[in-house]
Design an enzyme around this catalytic site. Structure first.
Site, PDB file in Angstrom:
ATOM      1  N   GLY A  12      13.047   1.758  -7.052  1.00 29.27           N
ATOM      2  CA  GLY A  12      13.018   2.130  -8.468  1.00 29.27           C
ATOM      3  C   GLY A  12      13.881   1.292  -9.399  1.00 29.27           C
ATOM      4  O   GLY A  12      14.352   1.790 -10.419  1.00 29.27           O
ATOM      5  N   LYS A  63      -5.997  13.510  -0.623  1.00 31.64           N
ATOM      6  CA  LYS A  63      -6.882  13.329  -1.776  1.00 31.64           C
ATOM      7  C   LYS A  63      -6.453  14.135  -2.996  1.00 31.64           C
ATOM      8  O   LYS A  63      -6.948  13.912  -4.110  1.00 31.64           O
ATOM      9  CB  LYS A  63      -8.318  13.692  -1.403  1.00 31.64           C
ATOM     10  CG  LYS A  63      -8.973  12.597  -0.599  1.00 31.64           C
ATOM     11  CD  LYS A  63     -10.441  12.884  -0.353  1.00 31.64           C
ATOM     12  CE  LYS A  63     -11.097  11.718   0.358  1.00 31.64           C
ATOM     13  NZ  LYS A  63     -12.386  12.065   0.941  1.00 31.64           N
ATOM     14  N   LEU A  87       2.797   2.808  -4.697  1.00 31.61           N
ATOM     15  CA  LEU A  87       1.942   2.177  -3.695  1.00 31.61           C
ATOM     16  C   LEU A  87       0.679   2.955  -3.326  1.00 31.61           C
ATOM     17  O   LEU A  87      -0.175   2.438  -2.619  1.00 31.61           O
ATOM     18  CB  LEU A  87       2.763   1.856  -2.426  1.00 31.61           C
ATOM     19  CG  LEU A  87       3.927   0.873  -2.667  1.00 31.61           C
ATOM     20  CD1 LEU A  87       4.675   0.595  -1.383  1.00 31.61           C
ATOM     21  CD2 LEU A  87       3.439  -0.425  -3.292  1.00 31.61           C
ATOM     22  N   ILE A  90      -4.639   5.005  -7.029  1.00 36.32           N
ATOM     23  CA  ILE A  90      -5.016   6.041  -7.989  1.00 36.32           C
ATOM     24  C   ILE A  90      -6.543   6.168  -7.953  1.00 36.32           C
ATOM     25  O   ILE A  90      -7.241   5.150  -8.052  1.00 36.32           O
ATOM     26  CB  ILE A  90      -4.559   5.590  -9.407  1.00 36.32           C
ATOM     27  CG1 ILE A  90      -3.035   5.444  -9.483  1.00 36.32           C
ATOM     28  CG2 ILE A  90      -5.083   6.485 -10.480  1.00 36.32           C
ATOM     29  CD1 ILE A  90      -2.281   6.717  -9.448  1.00 36.32           C
ATOM     30  N   ASN A 104       0.521  -0.967 -14.862  1.00 36.78           N
ATOM     31  CA  ASN A 104       1.129  -1.274 -13.565  1.00 36.78           C
ATOM     32  C   ASN A 104       1.889  -2.591 -13.665  1.00 36.78           C
ATOM     33  O   ASN A 104       1.465  -3.491 -14.382  1.00 36.78           O
ATOM     34  CB  ASN A 104       0.022  -1.410 -12.507  1.00 36.78           C
ATOM     35  CG  ASN A 104       0.553  -1.782 -11.138  1.00 36.78           C
ATOM     36  OD1 ASN A 104       1.500  -1.176 -10.640  1.00 36.78           O
ATOM     37  ND2 ASN A 104      -0.034  -2.797 -10.520  1.00 36.78           N
ATOM     38  N   HIS A 106       3.101  -5.845 -11.435  1.00 37.65           N
ATOM     39  CA  HIS A 106       2.779  -6.514 -10.170  1.00 37.65           C
ATOM     40  C   HIS A 106       3.574  -7.816 -10.084  1.00 37.65           C
ATOM     41  O   HIS A 106       3.662  -8.559 -11.068  1.00 37.65           O
ATOM     42  CB  HIS A 106       1.273  -6.797 -10.102  1.00 37.65           C
ATOM     43  CG  HIS A 106       0.848  -7.352  -8.790  1.00 37.65           C
ATOM     44  ND1 HIS A 106       0.638  -6.560  -7.678  1.00 37.65           N
ATOM     45  CD2 HIS A 106       0.635  -8.627  -8.391  1.00 37.65           C
ATOM     46  CE1 HIS A 106       0.307  -7.328  -6.657  1.00 37.65           C
ATOM     47  NE2 HIS A 106       0.290  -8.589  -7.061  1.00 37.65           N
ATOM     48  N   ASP A 147      -5.411  -4.152  -9.087  1.00 34.23           N
ATOM     49  CA  ASP A 147      -4.745  -5.242  -9.818  1.00 34.23           C
ATOM     50  C   ASP A 147      -5.708  -6.043 -10.694  1.00 34.23           C
ATOM     51  O   ASP A 147      -5.485  -7.239 -10.941  1.00 34.23           O
ATOM     52  CB  ASP A 147      -4.020  -6.213  -8.841  1.00 34.23           C
ATOM     53  CG  ASP A 147      -2.976  -5.511  -7.989  1.00 34.23           C
ATOM     54  OD1 ASP A 147      -2.330  -4.580  -8.501  1.00 34.23           O
ATOM     55  OD2 ASP A 147      -2.811  -5.890  -6.818  1.00 34.23           O
TER      56      ASP A 147
HETATM   57  C1  GAR Z   1       8.256  -4.521  -7.735  1.00 32.67           C
HETATM   58  O1  GAR Z   1       8.458  -5.856  -7.399  1.00 32.67           O
HETATM   59  C2  GAR Z   1       6.837  -4.301  -8.226  1.00 32.67           C
HETATM   60  O2  GAR Z   1       6.320  -5.382  -8.972  1.00 32.67           O
HETATM   61  C3  GAR Z   1       6.099  -4.179  -6.921  1.00 32.67           C
HETATM   62  O3  GAR Z   1       6.945  -3.359  -6.123  1.00 32.67           O
HETATM   63  C4  GAR Z   1       8.309  -3.626  -6.490  1.00 32.67           C
HETATM   64  C5  GAR Z   1       9.004  -2.309  -6.768  1.00 32.67           C
HETATM   65  O4  GAR Z   1      10.371  -2.509  -6.939  1.00 32.67           O
HETATM   66  N1  GAR Z   1       4.798  -3.581  -7.100  1.00 32.67           N
HETATM   67  C6  GAR Z   1       3.745  -3.945  -6.387  1.00 32.67           C
HETATM   68  O5  GAR Z   1       3.777  -4.775  -5.497  1.00 32.67           O
HETATM   69  C7  GAR Z   1       2.455  -3.219  -6.751  1.00 32.67           C
HETATM   70  N2  GAR Z   1       1.318  -3.889  -6.235  1.00 32.67           N
HETATM   71  P1  GAR Z   1      11.290  -1.356  -7.531  1.00 32.67           P
HETATM   72  O6  GAR Z   1      10.984  -0.077  -6.749  1.00 32.67           O
HETATM   73  O7  GAR Z   1      12.697  -1.843  -7.291  1.00 32.67           O
HETATM   74  O8  GAR Z   1      10.969  -1.213  -8.997  1.00 32.67           O
END
Ligand code: GAR
Length: 195
Positions: A12, A63, A87, A90, A104, A106, A147
């Protein structure tokens, strides 16, 4: 006041950047809820900041996970749902109900290195394996693909010869922590008719 909810699955740090920007007044919104699809430090961060946190275990709800999320965000009158390292996929019904209201973050320059199985460190490993010279991060609207939704903002980050996936991940994360609040700010301004 514009209302957001943040969905998390991990540490987070992106959520923390949103919390910090709300607290400093840079982001003119309230965080109505933080929802984790598992026990994770992201939800702990929310609780520490005085934000209502929920854990909806994806393995138990299966679900029904999106129904549970929908109930909270509907009851709270949320204007924007922010996926910050969330993760679970949705489902289509949820995406259609919340069209243009889910974003989102990415960790790549989408459309490159996106899609099923591309998340977290795996993205950076693939970028390094392909000897890319640059990577970055993207904030996009969520559609029914993975994505694939409309891009809101993107930032490029250099990849250096000796980078490991972990080093690159850290460099990209620094930019994510700016990009996500900036993207939310853009959407809030658009909602007020200020661009
Ligand atoms: C981040 O790097 C985010 O971009 C990625 O997970 C990490 C979460 O970090 N998201 C994905 O890969 C989604 N496809 P965080 O929990 O420290 O914010």
């Amino acid at each position: 006041m514009f209302k957001i909810a943040v969905l998390v699955s991990g540490g987070g740090t992106n959520l923390q950047s949103v919390i910090d920007n709300v607290k400093s007044g840079k982001l003119d919104c309230t965080i109505e809820a933080v929802i984790g699809d598992r026990k994770c430090y992201g939800v702990t961060r929310a609780v520490k900041a005085g934000v209502q946190g929920y854990i909806f275990d994806r393995k138990i709800l299966k679900k029904d996970l999106c129904r549970a999320i929908d109930k909270v965000v509907s009851e709270r009158g949320v204007d924007l749902i922010v996926l910050a390292g969330f993760l679970s996929i949705i489902d289509e019904e949820f995406v259609n109900k919340w069209k243009k209201k889910i974003i989102n973050i990415h960790p790549s320059l989408l459309p490159k290195y996106g899609g099923p199985g591309m998340y977290g460190i795996k993205v950076h490993e693939a970028v390094i394996a392909n000897k890319e010279k640059e990577s970055g991060c993207t904030v996009h609207y969520v559609d029914t693909g993975v994505d694939s939704g409309e891009i809101i903002k993107q930032v490029k980050v250099p990849v250096f010869k000796d980078d490991t996936a972990e080093i690159l991940q850290k460099r990209v994360l620094v930019q994510e922590h700016r990009l996500l609040p900036e993207s939310i700010e853009k959407i809030i301004k658009e909602s007020k008719g200020v661009c």
